[in-house]
Structure formats: structure tokens, C-alpha cells
Design an enzyme around this catalytic site. Structure first.
Site, short mmCIF file in Angstrom:
data_model
loop_
_atom_site.label_atom_id
_atom_site.label_comp_id
_atom_site.label_asym_id
_atom_site.label_seq_id
_atom_site.Cartn_x
_atom_site.Cartn_y
_atom_site.Cartn_z
N THR A 1 0.69 -1.14 0.02
CA THR A 1 -0.11 -0.05 -0.11
C THR A 1 0.80 1.34 -0.18
OG1 THR A 1 -0.07 -0.16 2.36
CG2 THR A 1 -1.99 -0.82 1.41
N VAL B 1 6.32 3.25 -2.48
CA VAL B 1 7.06 2.16 -3.61
C VAL B 1 6.31 1.00 -3.71
CG1 VAL B 1 9.41 0.76 -3.18
CG2 VAL B 1 9.40 2.89 -2.26
N CYS C 1 18.06 5.00 -2.65
CA CYS C 1 17.60 5.55 -3.87
C CYS C 1 18.91 6.75 -4.70
CB CYS C 1 16.48 6.37 -3.83
SG CYS C 1 16.42 7.31 -2.05
N ARG D 1 16.79 17.23 1.97
CA ARG D 1 15.40 17.04 1.43
C ARG D 1 15.05 18.49 1.03
NH1 ARG D 1 13.57 12.29 0.81
NH2 ARG D 1 14.18 11.75 2.91
N HIS E 1 14.69 12.40 -7.41
CA HIS E 1 15.90 13.03 -6.63
C HIS E 1 17.03 13.65 -7.79
CE1 HIS E 1 14.48 11.15 -3.16
NE2 HIS E 1 15.20 10.16 -3.05
#
Ligand code: A2P
Length: 342
Positions: free
Chosen positions: A13, A16, A130, A236, A243
Site C-alpha cells: 500500500t 514504493v 535511492c 531534503r 531526486h
């Protein structure tokens, strides 16, 4: 008839997990049955797989009975607890969390860089961070040509990397601030809307964050070269998805901008987008939803010998997480490695 597999997605859910479901379908992964797993609160939810409904189940120690392959993206604690149970049940795990990445008997794989490391898996294969994935995909062809000795990287990381709740937080805060209301702060230590946070994950004793340390350690493991020095600052930014990274590469041997561009243009999974005269360079709004890692602003660093600067952008939910995990699973299929060695 070619083999088909019973595949579980743990964390189905999440941001990713959703990408995993759609990428498995898009790439026609040989799925006999898809089992969607999440917490008890999501059990019974109707999720989409190939336009059909799959009922989400609670992840329990019994979930992996009869499952051939599990893609995990449900946080480090969940992977630490359940990946060994899955392996015990004969299920091969591709794990997106950081729980297993640095274990010596767990391969850490980016298919464009070190595909052969899947060959020695013992039931768990780790998907890298990532930010590391998109960096090493670009480093690899340049390293093979001129040997990278040092990397200095600054990241500009989207909120989707934190998960679905962080995307909501960026939207909520942006909406409230535009309406003149105070933003609610739940996910990050500070407001993320209209801001930048030079903290991703927790701080370590040496003043670096765990995210920065992951880039250092994982780069060496994936590239199979402990001598590469990596200096990282992870930030961030209020971007929804995708990214970006400013990367400075120091080489042992000379490498011209032209040759670097040529090598990158031929590299698998990489697209060169580099036409500054026409204001063309990679951007997260364009990389989002795409599979390639985009590189531009390729230029010589005039302050050092044999050094280049690059700007690299990728979809962190896809190449940075779900796509890389599915590509690892595809390698396992091609090499008939979806089985736990005993
Ligand atoms: P749930 O939606 O039921 O909380 P994200 O990274 O987008 O926040 O998503 C995290 C995913 O991991 C979700 O699918 C979430 O399920 C799942 N998850 C988190 N903790 C657990 C757990 N202890 N057991 C099973 N699934 C978990």
C-alpha cells in the site's frame, strides 16, 4: 511454457509498493499470483494489479508459505523480522530497506553496475538506497574508462522517498501556507514546504547523517572498489518526486567532457540531457514517471586535474526503488535463481 512465480509485495500500500505493483505489470513479469501484504489496518483493502483487484492481506510469519519471490518495502524493522522468515519458507527476498544492505553475505545490486553479484545470493538480495543507485549508474561507465578516485555529491531529495505520508505533508503544508494558515509538522523535524532540510535520516557521531553514510558504504560495495572516496551531503527539498544530485568526480586518468558524454550516451539505463544553450538539462518534474537516469551539465572542473561535474536526476520511486528491485528480480528469472540455496 516459461515459468511463472507466486510473488508477494510486502508494503504493497506504500509509495514504493504501489510502484512495484505497476512496474511488475508494465514489464510483464511472469507472475502466477500476486499477494499484497501490509499492516492489519490495510487488510481487506482492494488494490490494483494489472487492472484487476487484489485484496490486501496482513503481513504475518505465515505469509510466505508457497511464495517464490517477495519484494519488500515496508521499512527496515519489518525486513529485519520477516525477510529471514520468508527465506526459511523457501522464498527469495529482494529487500528495499537498509536492513540487510551491508551484510557480507547479502548482495547489493544495481543491474547496470554489478549484475553478477546476484549469482551468490543466499535468499536475500538488497536494493540500494535511492540516492546511491542513480549515482552509481552514472559512475560505472566513467569508472571503467578512467577510474574514479573520489566523489563529492550533494543531493536534492524529493519527499516521496520518505513515503506516502511525506507527500501528503508537503501538500498539506503548501496548501496551508498559501491560505495563510500555520503548517502542521508531523513527518520531518521542520517545515518542508518552501524550505530545505540538510538532514535525511538520523545524525551519526561524526556529524554526518545515516543517509550520507549509506552513500559512502553502498557505493564501495556496489562498485566493488573500497578505494573510492565518497563525500556526501544529503538534503531534503520540497519536490514531490525525483531526486537530483550535483556530483563532482575525480579521476585517476584524463577524461574529456566529449568522451564522458559519449560513454554516458551508450550506458544502459542512462540518458544524456545536456544542451545548456537551449536551457535543456535534467529536472525532477521530467524524470518523474520515467525509468532512465538523466545526466546533464557535464563539464570540466577547472579547479582540479582530471575532474568533471555532473547533474544527475532520476525517479527515486522507480529507478531508486521499485524498478531496480524488479530489474533484480528479472535477473533472477533470466538466471533461474529464484530459489533459496540450501
Ligand atoms: P500500511 O499502509 O498498512 O501502513 P510508505 O513508505 O509509503 O509509508 O509505505 C510503507 C508500507 O509498509 C505500507 O504499505 C505499510 O502498510 C507497510 N508497513 C509498514 N509497517 C509494516 C508492518 N509492520 N507490517 C507490514 N507492513 C508494514
Amino acid at each position: 511454457m516459461s515459468k511463472e512465480y507466486r510473488v508477494a509485495v510486502a508494503g504493497a500500500t506504500g509509495a514504493v509498493g504501489r510502484a512495484m505493483r505497476s512496474i511488475l505489470a508494465e514489464r510483464d513479469f511472469p507472475v502466477k499470483e500476486l499477494v499484497a501484504l501490509a499492516t492489519a489496518k490495510s487488510a481487506g483493502m482492494h488494490l490494483d494489479y494489472r487492472g484487476e483487484e487484489v485484496i490486501c492481506q496482513e503481513l504475518t510469519p505465515e505469509s510466505f508459505r508457497g511464495i517464490d519471490l517477495a519484494l519488500f518495502s515496508a521499512g527496515g524493522g519489518t525486513s529485519l523480522k520477516y525477510a529471514p522468515m520468508a527465506r526459511e519458507a523457501g522464498c527469495v527476498v529482494v529487500d528495499n530497506s537498509s536492513a540487510w544492505r551491508m551484510e557480507p553475505d547479502v548482495p547489493l545490486v544495481v543491474p547496470e553496475v554489478n549484475p553478477d553479484d546476484v549469482n551468490w545470493h543466499k535468499g536475500i538480495i538488497a536494493n540500494p538506497n535511492c540516492s546511491t543507485i542513480q549515482m552509481v549508474v552514472v559512475m560505472k561507465p566513467l569508472h571503467d574508462e578512467a577510474k574514479i578516485t573520489r566523489v563529492v555529491v550533494s543531493t536534492y531529495q524529493a519527499v516521496s522517498g520518505t513515503g506516502a505520508k511525506a507527500i501528503n505533508e508537503l501538500m498539506q503544508q503548501t496548501g496551508r501556507l498559501l491560505a495563510g494558515d500555520a503548517p502542521e509538522i508531523n513527518v520531518y523535524p521542520h517545515q518542508i514546504a518552501f524550505n530545505c532540510l540538510p538532514q535525511i535520516d538520523v545524525f551519526l557521531e561524526d556529524g554526518y547523517t545515516k543517509e550520507e553514510q549509506k552513500m559512502v558504504d553502498e557505493t564501495k560495495k556496489i562498485m566493488g572498489d573500497n578505494s573510492i572516496a565518497v563525500s556526501a551531503t544529503c538534503v531534503r527539498v520540497p519536490v514531490q518526486n525525483g531526486h537530483s544530485e550535483a556530483i563532482n568526480l575525480q579521476f585517476a586518468r584524463p577524461l574529456s567532457v566529449e568522451r564522458a558524454r559519449e560513454l554516458l550516451a551508450e550506458a544502459p539505463g542512462v540518458k544524456v540531457v545536456d544542451d545548456p544553450a537551449n536551457k535543456v538539462y535534467p529536472m525532477p518534474i521530467e524524470a518523474s514517471g520515467q525509468d532512465d537516469t538523466y545526466v546533464g551539465r557535464i563539464r570540466r572542473d577547472p579547479t582540479a586535474e582530471n575532474a568533471l561535474n555532473l547533474w544527475v536526476v532520476a525517479d527515486n520511486l522507480r529507478k531508486g526503488a521499485a524498478l531496480n528491485a524488479v530489474q533484480i528480480a528479472e535477473l533472477l528469472v533470466q538466471r533461474d535463481l529464484i530459489r533459496v540455496p540450501r
